[in-house]
Design an enzyme around this catalytic site. Structure first.
Site, PDB file in Angstrom:
ATOM      1  N   CYS A   1     -11.430   7.754 -15.666  1.00 33.91           N
ATOM      2  CA  CYS A   1     -12.203   6.965 -14.693  1.00 33.91           C
ATOM      3  C   CYS A   1     -12.750   5.686 -15.323  1.00 33.91           C
ATOM      4  O   CYS A   1     -13.419   5.710 -16.358  1.00 33.91           O
ATOM      5  CB  CYS A   1     -13.284   7.840 -14.070  1.00 33.91           C
ATOM      6  SG  CYS A   1     -14.958   7.182 -14.020  1.00 33.91           S
TER       7      CYS A   1
ATOM      8  N   CYS B   1     -16.485   5.265 -15.750  1.00 35.79           N
ATOM      9  CA  CYS B   1     -17.002   6.140 -16.811  1.00 35.79           C
ATOM     10  C   CYS B   1     -16.775   5.485 -18.169  1.00 35.79           C
ATOM     11  O   CYS B   1     -17.648   5.503 -19.039  1.00 35.79           O
ATOM     12  CB  CYS B   1     -16.303   7.497 -16.781  1.00 35.79           C
ATOM     13  SG  CYS B   1     -16.373   8.326 -15.184  1.00 35.79           S
TER      14      CYS B   1
ATOM     15  N   CYS C   1       0.986   3.429   3.098  1.00 32.52           N
ATOM     16  CA  CYS C   1       1.738   2.760   4.162  1.00 32.52           C
ATOM     17  C   CYS C   1       3.239   2.974   3.947  1.00 32.52           C
ATOM     18  O   CYS C   1       3.991   3.217   4.884  1.00 32.52           O
ATOM     19  CB  CYS C   1       1.446   1.260   4.180  1.00 32.52           C
ATOM     20  SG  CYS C   1      -0.307   0.854   4.286  1.00 32.52           S
TER      21      CYS C   1
ATOM     22  N   CYS D   1       0.818  -1.218   0.000  1.00 35.35           N
ATOM     23  CA  CYS D   1       0.000   0.000   0.000  1.00 35.35           C
ATOM     24  C   CYS D   1       0.852   1.268   0.000  1.00 35.35           C
ATOM     25  O   CYS D   1       1.777   1.422   0.793  1.00 35.35           O
ATOM     26  CB  CYS D   1      -0.988  -0.061   1.169  1.00 35.35           C
ATOM     27  SG  CYS D   1      -1.051   1.348   2.259  1.00 35.35           S
TER      28      CYS D   1
END
Ligand SMILES: *[C@@H]1O[C@H](CO)[C@@H](O)[C@H](O)[C@H]1NC(C)=O
Ligand SMILES: *[C@@H]1O[C@H](CO)[C@@H](O)[C@H](O)[C@H]1NC(C)=O
Length: 503
Positions: free
Chosen positions: A392, A395, A60, A57
């Site tokens: 996106c 989309c 992180c 991550c």
């Protein structure tokens, strides 16, 4: 992706922080914990911070060196930091209801609450030190001097011994603000005299601007609240993801000086705005920001060029932007007359727009900010608008369905408008009365109505058609029975083509 007020800054940061790869610090006092030893490590500790993370991550990774640095400092105060790798210790993370990475929790003798503090080492250190103290510390003449220097912002109330009402009031305020500032109370008459205040009063000790500020008004809840609001914010500070929320929550517009971080005059440019910030204190907050690291943030505020310093005001509450390009020749002069106009209500917000299309020959009406009002507020038509971002995924997935939808209503153009707007290239004008916080956002306005309805239904052809027939003033219904073999195939190709070109 969102760019609401909460995450507008994060949007800029995401790019920047992903470039800064996490160098693991050699010094760390962070305990590694797992199911086998978690309880035995956590329960004996009166105060502890635990990070639940995943090695892949990004946030992180960005936190790791900050967390390591904080652990080295906090171990000196007997506050331990620990981490749990959720890709290995899945059950343990489920037990603590970890839903995203990283999740941080403050543990007191084994019971936990969420950590909502900063993610930079100095912020973590300061937050945890405050957690270790009572919300209000009672000070003696011996402990007062050291207490004043214990954190970036320290509030000391000077109250007469036995004045219960004032002591109760400061306790209440201290409890409500315990995560943000350190609070102490002194009942020593000589100390109040030395601080130069008549009891009851309060003095704020801070590491920026004037180091001591006295509560000017009566010792009331309102006076203390506005005192804290005004005096805990520096005249002009560097803004970043770790303090952006504080500014957003203040309810005041934010004025940014975008500077080139390595420019020889950077310090002087920032310094020169202090006198301006003083004039507008309580009306507009002033900050400076690294224009290179947060270039996306400058763009989001509609600063076009890349010559620094530049300036912009953001009305965070209403998502309005007021850019002022190139202030290099006279930073304080240009900024101060610009802000004066803003405060007087004499500035128009900047609204970004693509050029108005000459023709509307596609299946879906292409909407841009400059033509928004005439299309969106055409009272003779039911209007459906998709606000999208080119990148996106949802989309892109919707595009072929949406094109087909536009085609279906092509013979009803006098009654129904099917439109789309690229909300990364166009601002939603204030006349719309709403802001976009995620993509795609789909809004519908029945003919003649003033109110927008959110489309939250099934994003299928059927879902849209039913919605329009149900909510539209004209109750237009179109046939969505599958067409015959040949036509259906042509259809798919036509729809698929722009989809591929986009990729
Ligand atoms: C706790 O257990 C994990 C393995 O589950 C181990 O890697 C770690 O070193 C242990 N930590 C301590 C403080 O004993
Ligand atoms: C099917 O397509 C043909 C042309 O290929 C057309 O003549 C016919 O009307 C279509 N049928 C329907 C039900 O739309």
């Amino acid at each position: 992706m969102r760019f609401s007020k909460k995450t507008l800054f994060a949007a800029g940061l995401a790019t920047a922080s992903s470039l800064v790869s996490a160098e693991s610090s050699s010094d760390s006092q962070v305990l590694v914990l797992g199911t086998s030893n978690f309880t035995s490590a956590v329960e004996p500790e009166p105060l502890m911070l635990v990070e639940f993370y995943a090695p892949w991550c990004g946030h992180c990774k960005a936190l790791a060196p900050e967390y390591d640095t904080a652990s080295v400092e906090l171990i000196k105060e007997n506050i331990k930091l620990a981490k749990v790798d959720c890709t290995v210790e899945g059950d343990l993370c489920n037990q603590y209801d970890v839903k995203g990475y990283p999740t941080l929790k403050v543990f007191r003798s084994g019971s936990s609450v969420d950590y909502n503090g900063p993610r930079k080492s100095d912020g973590i250190i300061s937050y945890m030190k405050k957690q270790a103290l009572p919300s209000l510390s009672t000070l003696t003449p011996e402990t007062l001097a050291e207490f004043k220097k214990k954190d970036k912002i320290v509030v000391v109330a000077y109250i007469k011994e036995g004045d219960k009402a004032s002591t109760d009031l400061i306790s209440k305020i201290a409890e409500a603000n315990r995560d943000s500032y350190l609070f102490g109370v002194s009942h020593d008459e000589a100390a109040a005299k030395e601080a130069g205040v008549d009891v009851p009063s309060a003095v704020l000790y801070r590491t920026f601007d004037e180091p001591e500020v006295k509560l000017g008004k009566d010792f009331t809840e309102d006076a203390l609240a506005s005192f804290l609001k005004a005096e805990t914010v520096p005249l002009i500070d560097e803004v970043g993801p770790e303090n952006y929320m504080q500014y957003a929550e203040s309810g005041l517009p934010l004025a940014y000086l975008f500077v080139q971080p390595d420019h020889k005059d950077k310090e002087a440019q920032v310094e020169s705005l202090k006198s301006v910030a003083k004039v507008f204190k309580g009306k507009v907050n002033f900050v400076w920001v690294d224009a290179v690291k947060f270039a996306n943030h400058a763009k989001a505020l509609n600063i076009q060029g890349d010559s620094w310093p530049s300036f912009a005001i953001q009305d965070i509450e209403n998502n309005l932007k007021y850019p002022l390009e190139d202030v290099s020749s006279d930073v304080p002069g240009k900024v101060s007359s610009f802000v004066a106009k803003y405060v007087a209500g004499d500035l128009k917000p900047s609204i970004k727009s693509e050029p108005v299309p000459k023709d509307q020959d596609g299946p879906v009406h292409v909407l841009v900010a400059d033509a928004f009002d005439e299309t969106a507020f055409d009272d003779s038509k039911d209007v459906l608008i998709e606000f999208y971002a080119p990148w996106c995924g949802h989309c892109k997935k919707l595009a072929p369905t949406y094109d087909t939808l536009g085609e279906k209503y092509s013979s009803h153009k006098d009654k129904v408008t099917i439109a789309k707007m690229d909300a990364t290239a166009n601002d939603v004008p204030p006349s719309a009365g709403f802001q976009i916080t995620s993509f795609p956002t789909i809004k519908f306005k029945p003919a003649g109505s003033k109110d927008w309805i959110d489309f939250n239904g099934d994003r299928s052809l059927e879902g849209f058609v039913e919605f329009i027939a149900l909510n539209g003033k004209h109750k237009v219904s179109v046939d969505i029975e599958p067409l015959n073999e040949t036509e259906t195939t042509e259809h798919k190709e036509a729809a698929a083509k722009p989809h591929h070109e986009e990729l």
